[in-house]
Design an enzyme around this catalytic site. Structure first.
Site, PDB file in Angstrom:
ATOM      1  N   HIS A  34      28.872  74.859  -1.426  1.00 13.72           N
ATOM      2  CA  HIS A  34      29.633  75.049  -0.104  1.00 13.72           C
ATOM      3  C   HIS A  34      30.299  73.862  -0.087  1.00 13.72           C
ATOM      4  O   HIS A  34      29.666  72.604   0.140  1.00 13.72           O
ATOM      5  CB  HIS A  34      28.341  75.373   0.946  1.00 13.72           C
ATOM      6  CG  HIS A  34      28.895  75.955   2.266  1.00 13.72           C
ATOM      7  ND1 HIS A  34      29.685  76.998   2.072  1.00 13.72           N
ATOM      8  CD2 HIS A  34      28.841  75.149   3.467  1.00 13.72           C
ATOM      9  CE1 HIS A  34      29.834  76.971   3.491  1.00 13.72           C
ATOM     10  NE2 HIS A  34      29.371  76.122   4.419  1.00 13.72           N
ATOM     11  N   ASP A  53      28.292  79.012  -4.290  1.00 10.57           N
ATOM     12  CA  ASP A  53      28.250  79.099  -2.577  1.00 10.57           C
ATOM     13  C   ASP A  53      28.401  80.624  -2.106  1.00 10.57           C
ATOM     14  O   ASP A  53      29.378  81.414  -2.319  1.00 10.57           O
ATOM     15  CB  ASP A  53      29.499  78.386  -1.889  1.00 10.57           C
ATOM     16  CG  ASP A  53      29.529  78.661  -0.597  1.00 10.57           C
ATOM     17  OD1 ASP A  53      28.260  78.835   0.164  1.00 10.57           O
ATOM     18  OD2 ASP A  53      30.588  78.534   0.249  1.00 10.57           O
ATOM     19  N   SER A  74      33.679  75.485   5.989  1.00 12.98           N
ATOM     20  CA  SER A  74      32.521  76.455   6.668  1.00 12.98           C
ATOM     21  C   SER A  74      33.279  77.088   7.673  1.00 12.98           C
ATOM     22  O   SER A  74      34.319  77.612   7.683  1.00 12.98           O
ATOM     23  CB  SER A  74      31.305  75.783   6.925  1.00 12.98           C
ATOM     24  OG  SER A  74      30.217  76.722   6.891  1.00 12.98           O
TER      25      SER A  74
END
Length: 494
Positions: A462, A437, A175
């Site tokens: 994700h 994601d 991320s």
């Protein structure tokens, strides 16, 4: 504004339902952002014994400022073999979660490669407090650039102290920390030999309507009718918000903590975004193997939400939408839903380290206002939600930090100027992303060169490749983890 928690975070959540970006982290689940990586409560007794402290510089870009502070880090030497590489997990927008020192794909790689494993908590998150509080004035020391300089200084000093200067260092992150992993290799190639930059949104953008477009596609992949039903429900709710006579019913239907009051556009946008967040977070982390983090709600998947939305016994789509909200509240043991913007404003402007948004919400929104944007608006017609346009997000920057729209636009442009956006000119960086994601829209999904490859994983969400493997993982995910390992093997021989 969705991000994940410290190790894999990005949606900044609001109603205690959201997940932050970073994979490692443990957060409060109270803000909006990179939909946050879900928070593992940082409560492990043993972890407290393992935490270590590094003397870090406050401002790496001012030689006349000698102030210092203590940055938290963790070490796992269990797999280290003399001469082996050093793996550095990068913390993100939430507390560093020590569970990652015991679990995760990176440790599987470490065991095979004899690596020493380190995790450094991001400045201003968790217990890493560079300043006495989170005042807007002090937050000027919070940026990805300062965070990369923290990593560089940590890498340099630890390498000298432990005799690791000749070892090959590999950065990991998911991320926002995935972006940091890529940028660490880009900006400090002499300090880091390779990077695994998972689910990394490398392109900064003020408006990010594509996030909700991917949410729509991800819902439709489960059931083509699902996003249409969500849209009907969302449109109905928006219409009802225009008639104050409906407010008592809405209060009961969504189990609000106090009678709904809509006095400004911000009030209605916050309420609508909070409810949409139920879907955003579930899509972002769909079927990720996150249980070890201490996260609740991993059993709520796209299949579950679309099942509720298709259940005609609950009534019209609007009633099913309310049922989803109640399901999420039950899952997170919330007695009622506080969806008032005034409460959010009060929490987000509390600058104390003990404040309700100090787990990461205030800090991450500051970073979105001064570096990234990433605002998940309803400005695209190709998505099912309504009522939280870009202007709603931009106004928060002014309300919370006195950052104007013009300053935000300039800051985002400067971020892309500094890092290059999608045009990463480097080597030995692998960039995995999942098709489910929503963050993949700002990431690298096709090889830049053979030495900066992408790994696009169909059907995963994700940071999926970072989580521990399990037997029911899709083949694509297992193959992706293996492929990344082979790349690391090759790169460590170079």
């Amino acid at each position: 504004m969705n991000m994940a928690f410290q190790t894999c975070g990005l949606r900044l959540c609001k109603a205690a339902l959201f997940l932050l970006f970073s994979v490692f982290v443990a957060g409060e689940g109270q803000y909006k952002g990179f939909r946050k990586f879900n928070q593992a409560q940082d409560s492990s007794q043993r972890a407290a014994l393992d935490e270590q402290w590094f003397t870090q510089k406050l401002d790496h870009f001012n030689g006349a400022d000698s102030r210092e502070w203590k940055q938290r880090y963790f070490v796992n030497e269990a797999f280290y073999k003399p001469g082996g590489p050093v793996f550095l997990m990068i913390g993100g927008e939430g507390p560093a979660n020590p569970a990652w020192m015991q679990h995760g794909t990176w440790l599987t790689y470490a065991e095979k490669l004899g690596a020493l494993c380190l995790m450094l908590e991001h400045r201003f998150y968790g217990k890493s407090h560079p300043t006495v509080d989170l005042s807007t004035d002090n937050l000027r020391f919070l940026s990805s650039r300062q965070a990369l300089a923290d990593l560089a200084h940590f890498r340099t000093v630890v390498a000298e102290a432990r005799g690791l200067t000749k070892r090959k260092w590999v950065a990991f992150g998911g991320s926002y920390p995935g972006s940091l992993a890529a940028w660490f290799r880009l900006k400090y190639p002499h300090l880091v030999h390779a990077s695994v930059a998972t689910s990394a949104p490398v392109f900064a953008t003020v408006n990010f309507p594509e996030y909700l477009e991917v949410v729509r596609r991800s819902l439709a992949s489960e059931n083509p009718e699902c996003p249409q039903l969500v849209k009907k429900a969302s449109d109905t709710l928006r219409e009802r918000l225009e008639d104050p006579k409906t407010y008592d019913n809405i209060t009961k239907e969504f189990n609000l903590c106090s009678t709904l009051q809509i006095q400004t556009e911000m009030d209605s946008a916050y309420f609508l975004e909070t409810l949409a967040g139920n879907f955003m977070d579930v899509v972002q982390y769909n079927e990720d193997n996150r249980g070890f983090e201490g996260v609740t709600g991993t059993n709520i998947t796209i299949k579950v939400l679309c099942g509720v939305m298709s259940d005609t016994s609950l009534g019209e789509p609007y009633a099913r939408y309310a049922a989803v909200a109640r399901l999420m509240m039950d899952t997170f043991s919330m007695k009622c839903l506080d969806a008032t913007f005034s409460t959010y404003l009060r929490d987000m402007t509390n600058a104390s380290w003990d404040g309700p948004a100090a787990g990461g919400g205030r800090q991450w929104v500051y970073q979105t206002c001064t570096e990234f944007g990433f605002y998940q608006s309803t400005d695209s017609p190709n998505q099912p939600f309504t009522g939280f346009p870009l202007a709603y997000h931009v106004k928060q920057c002014a309300d919370f930090f006195n950052v104007s729209a013009e300053q935000l636009v300039a800051a985002v442009a400067q971020t892309n100027e500094h890092y290059g956006g999608y045009d990463i000119r480097s080597s030995r960086i692998v960039l995995p992303n999942g098709s489910i994601d929503p963050w993949h829209a700002l990431g690298i999904t096709q090889d830049i060169t053979s030495d900066v490859p992408a790994v696009f994983i169909q059907g995963t969400a994700h940071c999926a490749n970072m989580y521990p493997a399990r037997t029911e993982d899709p083949l694509q995910l297992a193959l992706a983890r293996d492929h990344i390992f082979v790349l690391l093997q090759q790169w460590l021989k170079q």
